[in-house]
Design a protein around this motif. Structure first.
Motif, PDB file in Angstrom:
ATOM      1  N   MET A 103       0.835  -1.169   0.000  1.00 28.30           N
ATOM      2  CA  MET A 103       0.000   0.000   0.000  1.00 28.30           C
ATOM      3  C   MET A 103       0.893   1.249   0.000  1.00 28.30           C
ATOM      4  N   ALA A 104       0.526   2.233  -0.801  1.00 33.49           N
ATOM      5  CA  ALA A 104       1.287   3.478  -0.893  1.00 33.49           C
ATOM      6  C   ALA A 104       1.141   4.287   0.391  1.00 33.49           C
ATOM      7  N   ASP A 105       2.128   5.146   0.644  1.00 37.18           N
ATOM      8  CA  ASP A 105       2.094   5.995   1.832  1.00 37.18           C
ATOM      9  C   ASP A 105       1.254   7.248   1.638  1.00 37.18           C
ATOM     10  N   THR A 106       1.042   7.639   0.380  1.00 36.59           N
ATOM     11  CA  THR A 106       0.270   8.844   0.096  1.00 36.59           C
ATOM     12  C   THR A 106      -0.782   8.562  -0.965  1.00 36.59           C
ATOM     13  N   MET A 107      -1.695   9.518  -1.089  1.00 35.24           N
ATOM     14  CA  MET A 107      -2.711   9.487  -2.131  1.00 35.24           C
ATOM     15  C   MET A 107      -2.892  10.914  -2.634  1.00 35.24           C
ATOM     16  N   GLN A 108      -3.485  11.050  -3.795  1.00 40.52           N
ATOM     17  CA  GLN A 108      -3.709  12.367  -4.380  1.00 40.52           C
ATOM     18  C   GLN A 108      -4.952  13.004  -3.762  1.00 40.52           C
ATOM     19  N   PHE A 109      -4.854  14.285  -3.406  1.00 43.18           N
ATOM     20  CA  PHE A 109      -5.998  15.030  -2.887  1.00 43.18           C
ATOM     21  C   PHE A 109      -6.215  16.280  -3.719  1.00 43.18           C
ATOM     22  N   ASP A 110      -7.448  16.463  -4.184  1.00 41.57           N
ATOM     23  CA  ASP A 110      -7.835  17.645  -4.941  1.00 41.57           C
ATOM     24  C   ASP A 110      -9.054  18.269  -4.282  1.00 41.57           C
ATOM     25  N   LEU A 111      -8.984  19.573  -4.044  1.00 46.45           N
ATOM     26  CA  LEU A 111     -10.104  20.321  -3.470  1.00 46.45           C
ATOM     27  C   LEU A 111     -10.437  21.456  -4.425  1.00 46.45           C
ATOM     28  N   VAL A 112     -11.685  21.427  -4.913  1.00 47.27           N
ATOM     29  CA  VAL A 112     -12.139  22.407  -5.890  1.00 47.27           C
ATOM     30  C   VAL A 112     -13.400  23.066  -5.373  1.00 47.27           C
ATOM     31  N   ASN A 130      -9.543  26.255  -7.941  1.00 42.89           N
ATOM     32  CA  ASN A 130      -8.936  25.009  -7.501  1.00 42.89           C
ATOM     33  C   ASN A 130      -8.101  25.366  -6.280  1.00 42.89           C
ATOM     34  N   LEU A 131      -8.495  24.861  -5.109  1.00 38.03           N
ATOM     35  CA  LEU A 131      -7.837  25.260  -3.866  1.00 38.03           C
ATOM     36  C   LEU A 131      -6.525  24.529  -3.615  1.00 38.03           C
ATOM     37  N   VAL A 132      -6.489  23.231  -3.924  1.00 42.42           N
ATOM     38  CA  VAL A 132      -5.260  22.483  -3.657  1.00 42.42           C
ATOM     39  C   VAL A 132      -5.282  21.177  -4.452  1.00 42.42           C
ATOM     40  N   SER A 133      -4.095  20.753  -4.876  1.00 40.86           N
ATOM     41  CA  SER A 133      -3.908  19.471  -5.544  1.00 40.86           C
ATOM     42  C   SER A 133      -2.528  18.969  -5.118  1.00 40.86           C
ATOM     43  N   VAL A 134      -2.523  18.045  -4.128  1.00 42.96           N
ATOM     44  CA  VAL A 134      -1.262  17.602  -3.523  1.00 42.96           C
ATOM     45  C   VAL A 134      -1.348  16.133  -3.108  1.00 42.96           C
ATOM     46  N   PRO A 135      -0.191  15.469  -2.989  1.00 42.17           N
ATOM     47  CA  PRO A 135      -0.181  14.143  -2.382  1.00 42.17           C
ATOM     48  C   PRO A 135      -0.311  14.291  -0.860  1.00 42.17           C
ATOM     49  N   VAL A 136      -1.109  13.418  -0.231  1.00 41.15           N
ATOM     50  CA  VAL A 136      -1.355  13.516   1.211  1.00 41.15           C
ATOM     51  C   VAL A 136      -1.297  12.141   1.860  1.00 41.15           C
ATOM     52  N   ARG A 137      -1.133  12.159   3.180  1.00 41.29           N
ATOM     53  CA  ARG A 137      -1.145  10.934   3.976  1.00 41.29           C
ATOM     54  C   ARG A 137      -2.551  10.607   4.461  1.00 41.29           C
ATOM     55  N   ALA A 191      -0.118  16.186   5.170  1.00 43.28           N
ATOM     56  CA  ALA A 191       0.873  15.938   4.119  1.00 43.28           C
ATOM     57  C   ALA A 191       1.766  14.760   4.496  1.00 43.28           C
ATOM     58  N   ALA A 192       2.559  14.321   3.533  1.00 41.86           N
ATOM     59  CA  ALA A 192       3.461  13.191   3.755  1.00 41.86           C
ATOM     60  C   ALA A 192       4.436  13.449   4.902  1.00 41.86           C
ATOM     61  N   ASP A 193       4.812  14.715   5.109  1.00 41.86           N
ATOM     62  CA  ASP A 193       5.759  15.040   6.187  1.00 41.86           C
ATOM     63  C   ASP A 193       5.069  15.239   7.537  1.00 41.86           C
ATOM     64  N   GLY A 194       3.735  15.066   7.586  1.00 44.99           N
ATOM     65  CA  GLY A 194       2.991  15.197   8.839  1.00 44.99           C
ATOM     66  C   GLY A 194       2.412  16.572   9.087  1.00 44.99           C
TER      67      GLY A 194
END
Length: 146
Positions: A1-10, A15-22, A55-58
Motif C-alpha cells: 500500500m502506498a504511503d500517500t494518495m492524491q488530494f484535490d479540493l475544488v 482550484n484550492l489544492v492538488s497535492v499528495p497527502v497521507r 501531508a506526507a511530512d505530517g
C-alpha cells in the motif's frame, strides 16, 4: 500500500489544492471520517466544517467548506466544495457572508416548504455553519442577517 494518495479540493471560485497527502479528515453529513491510502471507494456528502489535510511530512493544512461532496478511491480523494477557503484566508467578513447565505437558505425553505424534514435540514445547515465559525475562532453571532 502506498504511503500517500492524491488530494484535490475544488470550489466554484477556484482550484484550492492538488497535492499528495497521507490522510484527509472530512466533515461528513453522517459523521466525520478520515480517508487514507487504500480506503474503500465511497462518495460522501459533506456538511459545513473543516477539512484537514495531512501531508506526507505530517504537516497539516485546514480548509473551511460549506458543504459539497467527496469522492474517495483507493489512491485519491476529490472534494467538490459548495464554497471553500483555506483556513489561513478565512476572515470574519468571509464567514459573515457564509452565515448570511445559510440564513437566507433557511428563510427560503421555511417560506416555501411545509415539510418538517426539509425545514429541519435547513436549520441543521445553519447550526453546522455556526459550529464551523466557532471551531475556527470566528464569531457566528457577528453576521448581520437580512
Amino acid at each position: 500500500m502506498a504511503d500517500t494518495m492524491q488530494f484535490d479540493l475544488v470550489s466554484p471560485e477556484r482550484n484550492l489544492v492538488s497535492v499528495p497527502v497521507r490522510e484527509v479528515r472530512l466533515p461528513g453529513a453522517e459523521g466525520d471520517l478520515t480517508a487514507m491510502p487504500g480506503h474503500a471507494p465511497a462518495i460522501v456528502n459533506l456538511r459545513p466544517g473543516v477539512v484537514t489535510v495531512v501531508a506526507a511530512d505530517g504537516s497539516e493544512t485546514q480548509f473551511a467548506v460549506t458543504g459539497g461532496f467527496a469522492e474517495i478511491n483507493n489512491d485519491s480523494v476529490s472534494l467538490l466544495a459548495e464554497r471553500g477557503h483555506p483556513r489561513a484566508e478565512m476572515t470574519q467578513d468571509i464567514f459573515n457572508d457564509m452565515m448570511s447565505q445559510a440564513q437566507r437558505r433557511v428563510k427560503q425553505v421555511q417560506e416555501r416548504s411545509t415539510g418538517e424534514e426539509i425545514v429541519a435540514a435547513a436549520v441543521k445547515l445553519l447550526a453546522d455553519m455556526e459550529a464551523l465559525g466557532t471551531h475556527i475562532g470566528l464569531d457566528p453571532n457577528q453576521a448581520n442577517f437580512p
